[in-house]
Motif scaffolding. Sequence first.
Motif, PDB file in Angstrom:
ATOM      1  N   GLU A 217       0.877  -1.452   0.021  1.00 39.66           N
ATOM      2  CA  GLU A 217       0.074   0.050  -0.110  1.00 39.66           C
ATOM      3  C   GLU A 217       0.807   1.113  -0.018  1.00 39.66           C
ATOM      4  OE1 GLU A 217      -3.328  -0.239  -0.309  1.00 39.66           O
ATOM      5  OE2 GLU A 217      -3.296  -2.503   0.276  1.00 39.66           O
ATOM      6  N   ASP A 218       1.998   1.435   0.486  1.00 43.82           N
ATOM      7  CA  ASP A 218       2.799   2.801   0.841  1.00 43.82           C
ATOM      8  C   ASP A 218       3.501   2.606  -0.484  1.00 43.82           C
ATOM      9  OD1 ASP A 218       4.503   4.436   1.672  1.00 43.82           O
ATOM     10  OD2 ASP A 218       4.288   3.964   3.824  1.00 43.82           O
ATOM     11  N   PRO A 219       3.642   3.881  -1.163  1.00 43.04           N
ATOM     12  CA  PRO A 219       4.246   4.298  -2.251  1.00 43.04           C
ATOM     13  C   PRO A 219       5.825   4.060  -2.104  1.00 43.04           C
ATOM     14  CG  PRO A 219       2.903   6.048  -1.894  1.00 43.04           C
ATOM     15  CD  PRO A 219       2.733   4.964  -0.596  1.00 43.04           C
ATOM     16  N   HIS A 220       6.087   4.264  -0.558  1.00 42.10           N
ATOM     17  CA  HIS A 220       7.703   4.038  -0.385  1.00 42.10           C
ATOM     18  C   HIS A 220       8.085   2.492  -0.562  1.00 42.10           C
ATOM     19  CE1 HIS A 220       6.451   7.880   1.611  1.00 42.10           C
ATOM     20  NE2 HIS A 220       7.738   8.325   1.257  1.00 42.10           N
ATOM     21  N   GLY A 221       7.065   1.629  -0.229  1.00 39.76           N
ATOM     22  CA  GLY A 221       7.297   0.537  -0.337  1.00 39.76           C
ATOM     23  C   GLY A 221       7.775  -0.281  -1.700  1.00 39.76           C
ATOM     24  N   GLU A 222       7.505   0.669  -2.535  1.00 40.17           N
ATOM     25  CA  GLU A 222       8.081   0.310  -4.043  1.00 40.17           C
ATOM     26  C   GLU A 222       9.459   0.644  -4.511  1.00 40.17           C
ATOM     27  OE1 GLU A 222       5.488   2.583  -6.760  1.00 40.17           O
ATOM     28  OE2 GLU A 222       3.733   1.857  -5.969  1.00 40.17           O
ATOM     29  N   ILE A 223      10.139   1.217  -3.477  1.00 41.16           N
ATOM     30  CA  ILE A 223      11.564   1.800  -3.601  1.00 41.16           C
ATOM     31  C   ILE A 223      12.520   0.584  -3.002  1.00 41.16           C
ATOM     32  CG2 ILE A 223      13.364   3.332  -3.008  1.00 41.16           C
ATOM     33  CD1 ILE A 223      10.961   5.283  -2.343  1.00 41.16           C
ATOM     34  N   ALA A 224      13.477   0.190  -3.796  1.00 43.97           N
ATOM     35  CA  ALA A 224      14.059  -1.015  -3.256  1.00 43.97           C
ATOM     36  C   ALA A 224      14.945  -0.523  -2.019  1.00 43.97           C
ATOM     37  CB  ALA A 224      15.434  -1.264  -4.061  1.00 43.97           C
ATOM     38  N   CYS A 225      14.904  -1.493  -1.082  1.00 49.06           N
ATOM     39  CA  CYS A 225      15.387  -1.284   0.346  1.00 49.06           C
ATOM     40  C   CYS A 225      17.004  -0.545   0.287  1.00 49.06           C
ATOM     41  CB  CYS A 225      15.414  -2.719   1.017  1.00 49.06           C
ATOM     42  SG  CYS A 225      13.996  -3.511   1.145  1.00 49.06           S
ATOM     43  N   GLU A 226      17.454  -1.277  -0.680  1.00 50.16           N
ATOM     44  CA  GLU A 226      19.295  -0.520  -0.566  1.00 50.16           C
ATOM     45  C   GLU A 226      19.069   0.524  -1.213  1.00 50.16           C
ATOM     46  OE1 GLU A 226      17.818  -3.160  -2.254  1.00 50.16           O
ATOM     47  OE2 GLU A 226      18.574  -3.504  -4.223  1.00 50.16           O
ATOM     48  N   ALA A 227      18.254   1.018  -2.081  1.00 48.92           N
ATOM     49  CA  ALA A 227      18.325   2.448  -2.665  1.00 48.92           C
ATOM     50  C   ALA A 227      18.355   3.500  -1.451  1.00 48.92           C
ATOM     51  CB  ALA A 227      17.005   2.776  -3.413  1.00 48.92           C
ATOM     52  N   CYS A 228      17.689   3.519  -0.329  1.00 48.04           N
ATOM     53  CA  CYS A 228      17.763   4.132   0.961  1.00 48.04           C
ATOM     54  C   CYS A 228      18.826   3.852   1.829  1.00 48.04           C
ATOM     55  CB  CYS A 228      16.367   4.453   1.584  1.00 48.04           C
ATOM     56  SG  CYS A 228      15.222   5.100   0.600  1.00 48.04           S
ATOM     57  N   HIS A 229      18.827   2.337   2.276  1.00 53.63           N
ATOM     58  CA  HIS A 229      19.717   2.068   3.353  1.00 53.63           C
ATOM     59  C   HIS A 229      20.863   1.224   3.077  1.00 53.63           C
ATOM     60  CE1 HIS A 229      16.414   2.223   6.235  1.00 53.63           C
ATOM     61  NE2 HIS A 229      15.550   1.839   5.299  1.00 53.63           N
ATOM     62  N   GLY A 230      21.229   1.215   1.750  1.00 59.79           N
ATOM     63  CA  GLY A 230      22.429   0.685   1.237  1.00 59.79           C
ATOM     64  C   GLY A 230      22.431  -0.815   1.790  1.00 59.79           C
ATOM     65  N   GLY A 231      23.600  -1.316   2.112  1.00 58.99           N
ATOM     66  CA  GLY A 231      23.972  -2.811   2.467  1.00 58.99           C
ATOM     67  C   GLY A 231      23.873  -3.589   1.324  1.00 58.99           C
TER      68      GLY A 231
END
Lengths: 75, 366
Positions: free
Chosen positions: B16-30
């Motif tokens: 549901e959340d538009p932010h959930g469409e972004i790949a995790c590593e795009a923000c958090h690295g790793g």
Amino acid sequence: MLRQKGKELWYLWLVPLIFVGCFLIWGTVDSVQTQEGSTCISCHTSVKDLVKITREIAAKSKRPCQKSAESKGEG
Amino acid sequence: MEPYEKVLIDEEFLDEDPHGEIACEACHGGNPKAANWKVAHKGMIPDPTYPNATNACGECHEEIVAKNKTNVHISLSGFSHLVGVRASTDKAVREKVFKGMKTHCFQCHSSCGQCHVSRPDSVEGGFVAGHLFHKTPPMETNCTSCHGSRVEKEYLGKNPGVPGDAHYAKKGMECIACHTGEEMHGMGKNFNHRYEVENAPRCENCHQDAASPKAKIKTHRLHRGKVSCHVCHSVTYKNCYNCHVGKDAKGLPYFKTDKSELGFKIGLNPNPNKNRPYKFITVRHIPVSKGTFDFYVKDGLANFDALPNWKMATPHNIQRTTPQTKSCNSCHGKKELFLLEQDVAPQEREANKKVIVPKDAVPRSR
């Protein structure tokens, strides 16, 4: 004569269609892989996995509480 | 919160959340392709929005992120300025004071993520709701988890025998009703104190009649510009004393404060200005003391007397009717309501000389 040549090369229209098709499929596969199929998501949506890992971290940590017990009063 | 709960993602976030469409590593690295969690978390950034939110939020929320560095929840400019004024002018001593401040005071900050996704780090973090983004941060998990000792207890009526704020008790207003997103996100200007923030809430934004020279209520007309709203409409609030910071034997930072006390004191306004022209304001004893940074350096706050530590307060326990509003003489001539010299510790009198009310300045009874 031109009309005859056009008929022979009709299959060239398929080339861009194949490219567009491949691009769309690649995009969908990538999105699914990075989210639902990724290691991050599969673990971070699993209570079982997270409990196991956080227990592992707690067991290895020599200082489980990173806050000083000497703090006193209201901050 | 159990440790696993803090990092458990709700599947609704992905759906549901538009932010959930972004790949995790795009923000958090790793490294999401790693075979085990240890390698996967190498180089991972738990809060990609602090201290700089440009990479994580800037692409979509450009305007907010551009101003965010001036948000006092991030810049903590009030701490730096006020401790800076009180600190010694000796460069080496000053550096040690700022080192202490960085280790202790600066740990209480916020960020985009620590308001809209997680609880703040200073209360040990953890997703508020499975990494779902909240446009409005929940009051009970975010605002009051930091502003708990004073604001929460006053506003929700948790101080024994003291009613909660009428805005909450009667109208159910949460923090954001007055402290808007615009205020929280910063204005793009730096301020030395939270009371200087230009878009901070003012009572008269809503209570326009009360602030008008033609106010319907006579006492509003009579006291207009002379006393702050809180002098008449707030009740007993908390005072804090004698904060000392240091590190324990394990090297972990600690703070120690003396027991808090409930009280109510009216002091002189040390800095009358266009927005606050009042002669009288409510004052609260704040925790800073001459020895706050003694662990790091002796006499670090050598200019302690430059600012009062009975400081202007805007207690969050507003009532329509208070002990002060009962009659003229509930306040006039009632010396115990005013901050007199005898109420201030001898070693703090010089610092508070501008707020101490001389006995002959207490309004006479009628």
